[in-house]
Write a protein that holds these residues in place. Sequence first.
Motif, PDB file in Angstrom:
ATOM      1  N   PRO A  63       0.888  -1.182   0.022  1.00 10.12           N
ATOM      2  CA  PRO A  63       0.160   0.102   0.109  1.00 10.12           C
ATOM      3  C   PRO A  63       0.829   1.238   0.132  1.00 10.12           C
ATOM      4  O   PRO A  63       0.314   2.327   0.034  1.00 10.12           O
ATOM      5  CB  PRO A  63      -0.834  -0.209   1.414  1.00 10.12           C
ATOM      6  CG  PRO A  63       0.112  -0.629   2.129  1.00 10.12           C
ATOM      7  CD  PRO A  63       0.885  -1.857   1.372  1.00 10.12           C
ATOM      8  N   GLU A  64       2.128   1.118  -0.171  1.00 11.20           N
ATOM      9  CA  GLU A  64       2.964   2.304   0.230  1.00 11.20           C
ATOM     10  C   GLU A  64       2.987   3.291  -0.865  1.00 11.20           C
ATOM     11  O   GLU A  64       3.142   4.534  -0.489  1.00 11.20           O
ATOM     12  CB  GLU A  64       4.556   1.678   0.357  1.00 11.20           C
ATOM     13  CG  GLU A  64       4.560   0.819   1.555  1.00 11.20           C
ATOM     14  CD  GLU A  64       4.576   1.546   2.935  1.00 11.20           C
ATOM     15  OE1 GLU A  64       4.520   2.882   2.967  1.00 11.20           O
ATOM     16  OE2 GLU A  64       4.362   1.009   3.972  1.00 11.20           O
ATOM     17  N   VAL A  65       2.729   3.125  -2.045  1.00 10.64           N
ATOM     18  CA  VAL A  65       2.656   4.161  -3.147  1.00 10.64           C
ATOM     19  C   VAL A  65       1.540   5.026  -2.799  1.00 10.64           C
ATOM     20  O   VAL A  65       1.837   6.217  -2.719  1.00 10.64           O
ATOM     21  CB  VAL A  65       2.783   3.605  -4.507  1.00 10.64           C
ATOM     22  CG1 VAL A  65       2.250   4.518  -5.495  1.00 10.64           C
ATOM     23  CG2 VAL A  65       3.902   2.918  -5.019  1.00 10.64           C
ATOM     24  N   GLU A  66       0.574   4.428  -2.616  1.00  5.64           N
ATOM     25  CA  GLU A  66      -0.671   5.297  -2.244  1.00  5.64           C
ATOM     26  C   GLU A  66      -0.612   5.854  -0.909  1.00  5.64           C
ATOM     27  O   GLU A  66      -0.938   7.168  -0.842  1.00  5.64           O
ATOM     28  CB  GLU A  66      -1.936   4.503  -2.343  1.00  5.64           C
ATOM     29  CG  GLU A  66      -3.129   5.265  -2.144  1.00  5.64           C
ATOM     30  CD  GLU A  66      -4.531   4.622  -2.559  1.00  5.64           C
ATOM     31  OE1 GLU A  66      -5.625   5.173  -2.599  1.00  5.64           O
ATOM     32  OE2 GLU A  66      -4.467   3.285  -2.731  1.00  5.64           O
ATOM     33  N   ARG A  67      -0.164   5.538   0.085  1.00  9.78           N
ATOM     34  CA  ARG A  67       0.144   6.005   1.445  1.00  9.78           C
ATOM     35  C   ARG A  67       1.051   7.312   1.253  1.00  9.78           C
ATOM     36  O   ARG A  67       0.737   8.148   1.867  1.00  9.78           O
ATOM     37  CB  ARG A  67       0.744   4.983   2.209  1.00  9.78           C
ATOM     38  CG  ARG A  67       1.003   5.703   3.711  1.00  9.78           C
ATOM     39  CD  ARG A  67       1.410   4.755   4.617  1.00  9.78           C
ATOM     40  NE  ARG A  67       3.045   4.365   4.395  1.00  9.78           N
ATOM     41  CZ  ARG A  67       3.843   5.428   4.889  1.00  9.78           C
ATOM     42  NH1 ARG A  67       3.622   6.492   5.373  1.00  9.78           N
ATOM     43  NH2 ARG A  67       5.257   5.244   4.517  1.00  9.78           N
ATOM     44  N   ILE A  68       2.174   7.000   0.488  1.00 10.58           N
ATOM     45  CA  ILE A  68       3.151   8.311   0.286  1.00 10.58           C
ATOM     46  C   ILE A  68       2.685   9.257  -0.624  1.00 10.58           C
ATOM     47  O   ILE A  68       2.893  10.510  -0.099  1.00 10.58           O
ATOM     48  CB  ILE A  68       4.623   7.810   0.028  1.00 10.58           C
ATOM     49  CG1 ILE A  68       5.010   6.672   1.207  1.00 10.58           C
ATOM     50  CG2 ILE A  68       5.338   8.781  -0.289  1.00 10.58           C
ATOM     51  CD1 ILE A  68       6.058   6.128   0.648  1.00 10.58           C
ATOM     52  N   THR A  69       2.096   9.005  -1.841  1.00  8.30           N
ATOM     53  CA  THR A  69       1.827  10.083  -2.946  1.00  8.30           C
ATOM     54  C   THR A  69       0.349  10.490  -2.818  1.00  8.30           C
ATOM     55  O   THR A  69       0.195  11.633  -3.394  1.00  8.30           O
ATOM     56  CB  THR A  69       2.181   9.418  -4.262  1.00  8.30           C
ATOM     57  OG1 THR A  69       1.186   8.303  -4.466  1.00  8.30           O
ATOM     58  CG2 THR A  69       3.528   8.813  -4.324  1.00  8.30           C
TER      59      THR A  69
END
Length: 273
Positions: free
Chosen positions: A248-254
């Motif tokens: 889930p990290e791309v959405e969490r960060i961007t």
Amino acid sequence: MFLITGATGNVGRHLVAELATAGHKVRALSRDPASARFPTGVEVAATEDLPLDGVSAVFVNPAVFWNGFGDLLDRCREHGVRRVVMLSSSSTLGAGPDNPIGEFHLAAEQEIEASGLEWAFPRPGAFDANALNWAREIRAGGVVAGPYAEAATAPIHERDIAAVSAAMLTRDDLVGTRPVLSGPESLTFVDQARIIGEALGKHVRYEGLSREDARAAMLGGGHMTPEIADSLLNLWAKYVGRPAEISPEVERITGRPPRSFAEWAADNADRFA
């Protein structure tokens, strides 16, 4: 100012554009500055010069430093650079003697951590751009030959890696993090070939090779060591028959979902035609 190494690479060129579009000062390094093409306002310098004056943070593509960082980190401290963001790899999670790619990236991470500089390490898995290795076969007849046809990964668009890297260069809340990054879906090599075909409007299929034949092909060009070939083959063998894990990290960060492989194929269709 942000210094970007590997600025003409799959990730670097998107990172330069992302930062420049947001109004940041960018110095892009290229082995051939005269032929490099970057957005207006981007400063271009030679990779071997590595000019650090006025730089607050550096993006490191470790492929540029395959033989070690040399005095890079010492020079960063001397010039007042605060932060290093290094493009790492999810292979670090399984680093060991049988995983030279993971070992290389983990050792580089540890060296940067020990430098005393601020750090952050995006850890992507497979790149969408890895499929460009199939371009010649797809142009020639639409049949891609390779090992482990049903090995599943969650490849990530290089623009999403660049977006996360830009956030790490510019945001303090991401200092000291090493998020694993992936694309939005689990895809086998068969799936990826089919999706590229759909983008091209032609039938593209993936034809499985034996491990032995695939290894011979990987070593045939002289660009890959036996250790790395065996490491990749062992990894793909483990991925057969099980869905890839989605991060889930791309959405969490961007703040937005990662781009699909179909989007990447459409973006790069001309490179297969």
